[in-house]
Design an enzyme around this catalytic site. Structure first.
Site, mmCIF file in Angstrom:
data_model
loop_
_atom_site.group_PDB
_atom_site.id
_atom_site.type_symbol
_atom_site.label_atom_id
_atom_site.label_comp_id
_atom_site.label_asym_id
_atom_site.label_seq_id
_atom_site.Cartn_x
_atom_site.Cartn_y
_atom_site.Cartn_z
ATOM 1 N N HIS A 1 0.775 -1.188 -0.012
ATOM 2 C CA HIS A 1 -0.015 0.100 -0.061
ATOM 3 C C HIS A 1 0.787 1.312 -0.060
ATOM 4 O O HIS A 1 0.558 2.223 0.506
ATOM 5 C CB HIS A 1 -0.931 0.008 1.160
ATOM 6 C CG HIS A 1 -2.135 -0.951 1.113
ATOM 7 N ND1 HIS A 1 -3.175 -0.722 0.376
ATOM 8 C CD2 HIS A 1 -2.206 -2.175 1.398
ATOM 9 C CE1 HIS A 1 -3.943 -1.692 -0.002
ATOM 10 N NE2 HIS A 1 -3.505 -2.545 0.954
ATOM 11 N N GLY B 1 -8.715 -14.125 -8.218
ATOM 12 C CA GLY B 1 -9.022 -13.843 -6.724
ATOM 13 C C GLY B 1 -8.256 -13.976 -5.738
ATOM 14 O O GLY B 1 -8.360 -14.022 -4.359
ATOM 15 N N GLY C 1 -5.167 -12.574 -5.228
ATOM 16 C CA GLY C 1 -4.404 -11.572 -4.858
ATOM 17 C C GLY C 1 -2.980 -11.573 -5.495
ATOM 18 O O GLY C 1 -1.839 -10.982 -5.084
ATOM 19 N N LEU C 2 -2.827 -12.484 -6.704
ATOM 20 C CA LEU C 2 -1.608 -12.720 -7.168
ATOM 21 C C LEU C 2 -1.628 -11.950 -8.741
ATOM 22 O O LEU C 2 -0.789 -12.323 -9.369
ATOM 23 C CB LEU C 2 -1.287 -13.888 -7.521
ATOM 24 C CG LEU C 2 -1.581 -14.962 -6.384
ATOM 25 C CD1 LEU C 2 -1.307 -16.521 -6.386
ATOM 26 C CD2 LEU C 2 -0.405 -14.333 -5.343
ATOM 27 N N SER C 3 -2.707 -10.868 -8.678
ATOM 28 C CA SER C 3 -2.583 -9.988 -9.979
ATOM 29 C C SER C 3 -3.024 -10.924 -11.204
ATOM 30 O O SER C 3 -2.271 -10.523 -12.227
ATOM 31 C CB SER C 3 -1.184 -9.196 -10.196
ATOM 32 O OG SER C 3 -1.009 -8.263 -9.317
ATOM 33 N N SER C 4 -3.844 -11.721 -11.070
ATOM 34 C CA SER C 4 -4.250 -12.280 -12.510
ATOM 35 C C SER C 4 -5.003 -11.084 -13.224
ATOM 36 O O SER C 4 -4.675 -11.458 -14.493
ATOM 37 C CB SER C 4 -5.485 -13.488 -11.947
ATOM 38 O OG SER C 4 -6.485 -12.668 -11.328
ATOM 39 N N SER C 5 -5.605 -10.095 -12.513
ATOM 40 C CA SER C 5 -6.083 -9.215 -13.503
ATOM 41 C C SER C 5 -5.056 -8.321 -14.386
ATOM 42 O O SER C 5 -5.060 -8.297 -15.671
ATOM 43 C CB SER C 5 -6.973 -8.330 -12.915
ATOM 44 O OG SER C 5 -6.240 -7.613 -11.941
ATOM 45 N N ASP D 1 0.899 -3.421 -9.613
ATOM 46 C CA ASP D 1 0.864 -4.769 -10.269
ATOM 47 C C ASP D 1 1.275 -4.940 -11.571
ATOM 48 O O ASP D 1 1.948 -5.728 -12.140
ATOM 49 C CB ASP D 1 -0.724 -5.221 -10.249
ATOM 50 C CG ASP D 1 -1.170 -5.056 -8.798
ATOM 51 O OD1 ASP D 1 -0.336 -5.184 -7.706
ATOM 52 O OD2 ASP D 1 -2.064 -5.185 -8.398
HETATM 53 C C1 GLA Z 1 -3.088 -3.819 -5.000
HETATM 54 C C2 GLA Z 1 -3.146 -2.797 -5.861
HETATM 55 C C3 GLA Z 1 -1.636 -2.364 -5.900
HETATM 56 C C4 GLA Z 1 -1.134 -1.946 -4.603
HETATM 57 C C5 GLA Z 1 -1.370 -3.120 -3.577
HETATM 58 C C6 GLA Z 1 -1.019 -2.974 -2.298
HETATM 59 O O1 GLA Z 1 -2.580 -5.272 -5.485
HETATM 60 O O2 GLA Z 1 -3.460 -3.437 -7.246
HETATM 61 O O3 GLA Z 1 -1.635 -1.214 -6.622
HETATM 62 O O4 GLA Z 1 -1.784 -0.685 -4.217
HETATM 63 O O5 GLA Z 1 -2.656 -3.794 -3.810
HETATM 64 O O6 GLA Z 1 0.346 -2.686 -2.069
#
Ligand code: GLA
Length: 372
Positions: free
Chosen positions: A34, A115, A117-121, A165
């Site tokens: 964050h 979903g 939290g591994l940036s699939s999008s 991400d």
């Molecule tokens: C998500 C957001 C990122 C970042 C993180 C927290 O993954 O997509 O931009 O803010 O939360 O570090």
């Protein structure tokens, strides 16, 4: 080979060969959470799991989308202003790149768990952007690809995330972590080859950034930065925290300011190959996210506690929080012990069985099969 499988799936779906195939990895952030929208640094790596996108141009202005992970075939106008569901990530990035052209057939094989939290999008946006650009004969720079993927996410999908991400997914490199510093829009690579292994724990508690909590944290930080008269909240310093009167705002900002300090210490630890020290910083980051920023959840806390009790050098939630995944730095030979301990702790707590992924640092987005 996965690429051949993806190409045959495309041929089965569309009755012709794709012109371009690209892939992009999932990511985890090692520390610096964050901070991307607060002018602070983050330390992400690419994961071995990847999302693949195969593309061939059409001539009728339609975008036809097929996914190995979904039974539905979707068809929309390539310049449609408002498409819902996972198709939005593809339409959004195609439009943000200015490459709508005369449409495309697109097949997605998204192997980054959704979903989690591994940036699939971000993986989908960046792989789709790269494949479509190649099929259209365009050569956007990697920076332009990141910017287009962020616009797709912010403006088209409507999730107010930072650029962490997409930057991770595009610029990741095997054997390295990326130091992402939004202050100068810069990033650099540092060697990341820890002793033992980085274990990714998918808590199976689904999260989403389009929900209100992420936007709420962002608003609080923007307001605090305005109140303090700073542009980079992350570097406002410990004194600034004391000037904030509202206790909730003060806690949020304390996380941001202390996390930035931890990133600096973590970089020193990586350079010194001090994995114990790095682990302690990971665990401190988790406590700060849990207690001050309040973005953890029960599943993440159970995963972190169990991993630490079983001998991990450090463990923390990674990504936006409210579900998703945790990471644990595990000494050599303890992988199975930590995994079993986390699985048992989830069962004891009455939680669904967690998943485990390999956290070896891997390469960023790449054109696998191209026209050029
Ligand atoms: C998500 C957001 C990122 C970042 C993180 C927290 O993954 O997509 O931009 O803010 O939360 O570090």
């Amino acid at each position: 080979m996965v690429v051949e499988t993806v190409m045959s799936s495309f041929s089965r779906a569309f009755g012709r060969d794709p012109e371009s195939v690209a892939s992009a990895p999932g990511r985890v952030n090692l520390i610096g959470e964050h901070l991307d929208y607060n002018g602070g640094r983050s330390l992400p790596i690419g994961l071995p799991v990847r999302t693949y996108v195969a593309v061939a141009p059409r001539t009728d202005g339609r975008l036809v989308l097929v996914s190995e992970q979904s039974p539905d075939r979707m068809e929309v106008a390539v310049d449609a202003p408002d498409v819902g569901g996972w198709a939005a990530y593809v339409v959004g990035v195609v439009q943000a790149l200015g490459l709508a052209g005369t449409g495309y057939d697109v097949l997605v094989d998204g192997r980054v768990p959704l979903g989690a939290g591994l940036s699939s999008s971000a993986a989908l946006e960046c792989a789709a952007g790269l494949a479509v650009a190649d099929a259209a004969g365009a050569t956007p720079s990697r920076e332009e690809l990141v910017a287009a993927a962020v616009r797709a996410e912010n403006d088209y999908v409507g999730a107010p995330t930072g650029a962490l991400d997409q930057t991770s997914v595009v610029f990741a490199r095997a054997g390295h972590a990326l130091v992402v510093d939004p202050a100068g829009g810069s990033h650099r690579l540092v060697p990341w080859e820890p002793e033992g292994q980085l274990l990714v724990i998918d808590t199976r508690a689904e999260h989403s950034h389009a929900g209100g909590e992420y936007a709420d944290r962002r608003r609080t930080c923007d307001a605090a930065a305005a109140e303090l008269g700073v542009t980079r909240l992350a570097t406002a310093g410990a004194d600034a925290v004391e000037r904030l009167l509202d206790p909730v705002v003060r806690r949020r900002v304390r996380h941001v300011v202390t996390e930035e300090v931890r990133v600096g210490q973590a970089l020193d630890a990586v350079e010194a190959r001090d994995w114990q020290g790095f682990g302690r910083l990971m665990t401190a980051s988790h406590a700060s996210l849990r207690d001050d920023y309040e973005v953890s959840c029960r599943e993440l806390d159970v995963a972190v506690e169990a991993a630490l009790d079983a001998g991990a050098l450090g463990a923390r939630m990674t990504g936006g929080g409210f579900g998703g995944s945790a990471i644990a730095l595990v000494p050599a030979g303890l992988g199975d012990t930590v995994r079993d301990a986390v699985t048992a702790a989830f069962a004891d707590a009455g939680l669904a069985e967690p998943g485990f992924l390999d956290g070896t640092a891997s390469d960023g987005a790449v054109v696998e099969v191209g026209r050029s």
